[in-house]
Design an enzyme around this catalytic site. Structure first.
Site, mmCIF file in Angstrom:
data_model
loop_
_atom_site.group_PDB
_atom_site.id
_atom_site.type_symbol
_atom_site.label_atom_id
_atom_site.label_comp_id
_atom_site.label_asym_id
_atom_site.label_seq_id
_atom_site.Cartn_x
_atom_site.Cartn_y
_atom_site.Cartn_z
ATOM 1 N N TRP A 101 39.207 50.660 45.768
ATOM 2 C CA TRP A 101 39.789 49.579 46.572
ATOM 3 C C TRP A 101 41.011 50.042 47.342
ATOM 4 O O TRP A 101 41.158 49.720 48.527
ATOM 5 C CB TRP A 101 40.076 48.357 45.699
ATOM 6 C CG TRP A 101 38.796 47.734 45.228
ATOM 7 C CD1 TRP A 101 38.352 47.659 43.948
ATOM 8 C CD2 TRP A 101 37.761 47.156 46.048
ATOM 9 N NE1 TRP A 101 37.110 47.058 43.911
ATOM 10 C CE2 TRP A 101 36.720 46.738 45.172
ATOM 11 C CE3 TRP A 101 37.602 46.942 47.416
ATOM 12 C CZ2 TRP A 101 35.553 46.123 45.634
ATOM 13 C CZ3 TRP A 101 36.434 46.339 47.872
ATOM 14 C CH2 TRP A 101 35.437 45.934 46.993
ATOM 15 N N ASP A 177 47.528 44.891 45.994
ATOM 16 C CA ASP A 177 46.237 44.230 45.802
ATOM 17 C C ASP A 177 46.099 43.964 44.302
ATOM 18 O O ASP A 177 45.868 44.873 43.516
ATOM 19 C CB ASP A 177 45.117 45.156 46.307
ATOM 20 C CG ASP A 177 43.729 44.543 46.141
ATOM 21 O OD1 ASP A 177 43.609 43.467 45.526
ATOM 22 O OD2 ASP A 177 42.759 45.163 46.637
ATOM 23 N N LYS A 201 37.729 36.955 41.059
ATOM 24 C CA LYS A 201 37.831 37.739 39.830
ATOM 25 C C LYS A 201 38.497 36.892 38.741
ATOM 26 O O LYS A 201 37.900 36.612 37.721
ATOM 27 C CB LYS A 201 38.616 39.037 40.058
ATOM 28 C CG LYS A 201 38.219 39.828 41.320
ATOM 29 C CD LYS A 201 36.803 40.333 41.295
ATOM 30 C CE LYS A 201 36.270 40.935 42.591
ATOM 31 N NZ LYS A 201 37.081 41.828 43.349
HETATM 32 C C1 LIG Z 1 36.795 42.658 44.639
HETATM 33 C C2 LIG Z 1 37.980 43.392 45.148
HETATM 34 C C3 LIG Z 1 38.228 43.552 46.522
HETATM 35 C C4 LIG Z 1 37.281 43.034 47.589
HETATM 36 O O1 LIG Z 1 37.232 41.651 47.617
HETATM 37 P P1 LIG Z 1 36.361 40.884 48.709
HETATM 38 O O2 LIG Z 1 36.640 39.464 48.410
HETATM 39 O O3 LIG Z 1 34.929 41.256 48.490
HETATM 40 O O4 LIG Z 1 36.841 41.300 50.044
HETATM 41 C C5 LIG Z 1 39.373 44.220 46.908
HETATM 42 N N1 LIG Z 1 40.231 44.709 46.006
HETATM 43 C C6 LIG Z 1 40.025 44.582 44.681
HETATM 44 C C7 LIG Z 1 41.021 45.145 43.731
HETATM 45 C C8 LIG Z 1 38.895 43.920 44.215
HETATM 46 O O5 LIG Z 1 38.683 43.797 42.900
#
Ligand SMILES: *Cc1c(COP(=O)(O)O)cnc(C)c1O
Length: 365
Positions: A101, A177, A201
Site C-alpha cells: 500500500w 494511511d 477494514k
Molecule cells: C485496503 C487498503 C487500501 C485501498 O483501499 P481502497 O478503498 O480499495 O482504495 C489502501 N491502503 C491500505 C492500508 C488498505 O488496507
C-alpha cells in the site's frame, strides 16, 4: 441463519449488534418514516447522524480541536492522488515504503509530482527484504524541508504495523494511511498532519473514507485539483459539497457508538493484543505454520502465515470453510494464508481458528 467467523481483509466483518441495529432501522429510522438510505443528506435527521458520528469519532480518538474530520469517497486509493494534489505544492515530499500500500501511494505521488510542479522522494524501503518489517529511524534521512512525510502504519497485505512509538521524527507533517488499523488502538492524533482510512477494514461499509487533517494544511491545493477533491472546500462544506456516502456514514456512526460501549480504544487495544498474541504464539510454537514478519513489526490486525507445505493450502482452506472460518486465503503477492482480526472479530473466532489450525497440523504435519 449461520454467521461464520469471517477473516476477510476487507470489506471485513462488522460487529453483529451494529448489523442488527442497522437491520432494525432499515425501513424506518427513529420514526422518520423512511430509512437512512432514502433521506436527504441535508435534512435534519441526516444532519444529526453525521454530527453524532463526528462527535463520537472525535471522542474515541481524542481528536484535537485544530483538526477537521472529513467523510469522503473514493477509497484510500483516491487519497494516494488527493494527498499530493492538496499538500505537495512546489515542494518535495518524502515517502517510506514498507508494503504494497505505501508503495502504491508512492507510485501515484511520483506520477503526479511532475505535473503538480513538485517532487517526491523514496527515502526508505524494505522491499528487498520482502516487506517483512517496519523501517527504523536510523535507516533513512528525512528532508527537513519536506512538505510532508507519507507512511502506511499498517500494511494490510504484508502484516507490518507501526504504532505511535515507531513513527519517524516529526520534521514535517506526517501523513498516514491507517486504513486497516484505525480505531484498533489509541493514537496520538497530534503527531500527524493527516490521517486517512478507508472504512471497509475497521470502520464500516466500503465507499466511505475518513480523513482527519490539521487545519493549517487546508487551502494549499494545486489550482487544477477538482473541487470535490479539495480538502478545504470539503471542510468548509461539512463534507457536503455534494452528496456524501450517507449510509456508510450512518453505519460508521453505529460502529463508533459500539466502540464507546466496549470501553473505547484502550479497551479495544487490550482485546486486540490478546487476540493477536494468541494467534502469533500458536503459529510460532506450531512447527507447522510460519509468520515471517519481524516480531517487533507484526500487525495486530492482519496476520499472514504460511503452511509447512504450499501443497496443503487448498485442503486447509476447504477444511476452514467447512468449519465456518472463511476468507483466510492470503493475498496472491504473499501466498499462504492471512487472518484479518479487526475490532469486530471476537476472541472466540481466533480461538476457533487456532483449534482448527492445531487439528489440521496434527493431521498433516
Ligand atoms: C485496503 C487498503 C487500501 C485501498 O483501499 P481502497 O478503498 O480499495 O482504495 C489502501 N491502503 C491500505 C492500508 C488498505 O488496507
Amino acid at each position: 441463519m449461520t454467521r461464520v467467523f469471517n477473516f476477510s481483509a476487507g470489506p471485513a466483518a462488522l460487529p453483529e449488534p451494529v448489523l442488527r441495529q442497522a437491520a432494525e432501522e432499515m425501513l424506518d429510522w427513529h420514526g422518520a418514516g423512511c430509512g437512512v438510505m432514502e433521506m436527504s443528506h441535508r435534512g435534519r435527521e441526516f444532519m444529526s447522524i453525521i454530527e453524532q458520528a463526528e462527535a463520537d469519532l472525535r471522542e474515541l480518538m481524542a481528536i484535537p480541536q485544530n483538526y477537521r474530520v472529513l467523510f469522503l469517497q473514493g477509497g484510500a486509493t483516491q487519497q494516494f492522488a488527493q494527498i499530493p494534489m492538496n499538500l505537495l505544492g512546489s515542494g518535495s515530499a518524502d515517502y517510506l515504503v514498507t508494503g504494497t500500500w505505501s508503495k502504491k501511494a508512492f507510485k501515484e505521488a511520483q506520477r503526479l509530482a511532475g505535473p503538480l510542479g513538485g517532487t517526491v522522494r523514496l527515502v526508505g524501503s524494505t522491499e528487498a527484504e520482502g516487506f517483512t518489517r517496519a523501517l527504523r529511524a536510523d535507516e533513512f534521512a528525512l528532508d527537513p524541508q519536506a512538505t510532508y512525510v507519507h507512511l502506511c502504519t499498517n500494511e494490510t497485505i504484508h502484516g507490518v504495523e507501526v504504532g505511535d512509538d515507531g513513527l519517524p521524527p516529526a520534521v514535517a507533517p506526517l501523513v498516514a494511511d491507517m486504513s486497516s488499523h484505525i480505531l484498533s488502538r489509541p493514537t496520538d492524533v497530534s503527531r500527524y498532519g493527516l490521517i486517512y482510512a478507508g472504512a471497509q477494514k475497521n470502520i464500516g461499509p466500503s465507499g466511505l473514507i475518513i480523513v482527519i487533517v490539521r487545519e493549517d494544511l487546508l487551502g494549499r491545493a494545486h489550482p487544477l485539483t477538482p473541487t470535490v477533491m479539495d480538502y478545504k472546500v470539503m471542510a468548509d462544506n461539512g463534507s457536503m459539497l455534494n452528496t456524501p456516502p450517507t449510509y456508510g456514514i450512518y453505519v460508521a456512526g453505529l460502529v463508533f457508538r459500539w466502540l464507546k460501549a466496549q470501553g473505547g480504544l484502550a479497551a479495544m487495544e487490550k482485546r486486540n493484543i490478546e487476540k493477536a498474541t494468541l494467534l502469533y504464539n500458536f503459529i510460532d510454537a506450531s512447527g507447522f505454520y510460519r509468520n515471517t514478519v519481524e516480531v517487533g513489526s507484526r500487525s495486530r490486525m492482519n496476520i499472514p502465515f504460511l503452511l509447512q507445505d504450499d501443497a496443503l493450502n487448498e485442503a486447509f482452506l476447504a477444511g476452514a470453510n467447512a468449519a465456518g472460518l472463511t476468507q483466510l486465503k492470503g493475498h496472491k503477492s504473499v501466498g499462504g494464508m492471512r487472518a484479518s482480526i479487526y475490532n469486530a472479530m471476537p476472541i472466540e473466532g481466533v480461538r476457533a481458528l487456532v483449534d482448527y489450525m492445531r487439528d489440521f497440523a496434527a493431521q498433516h504435519g
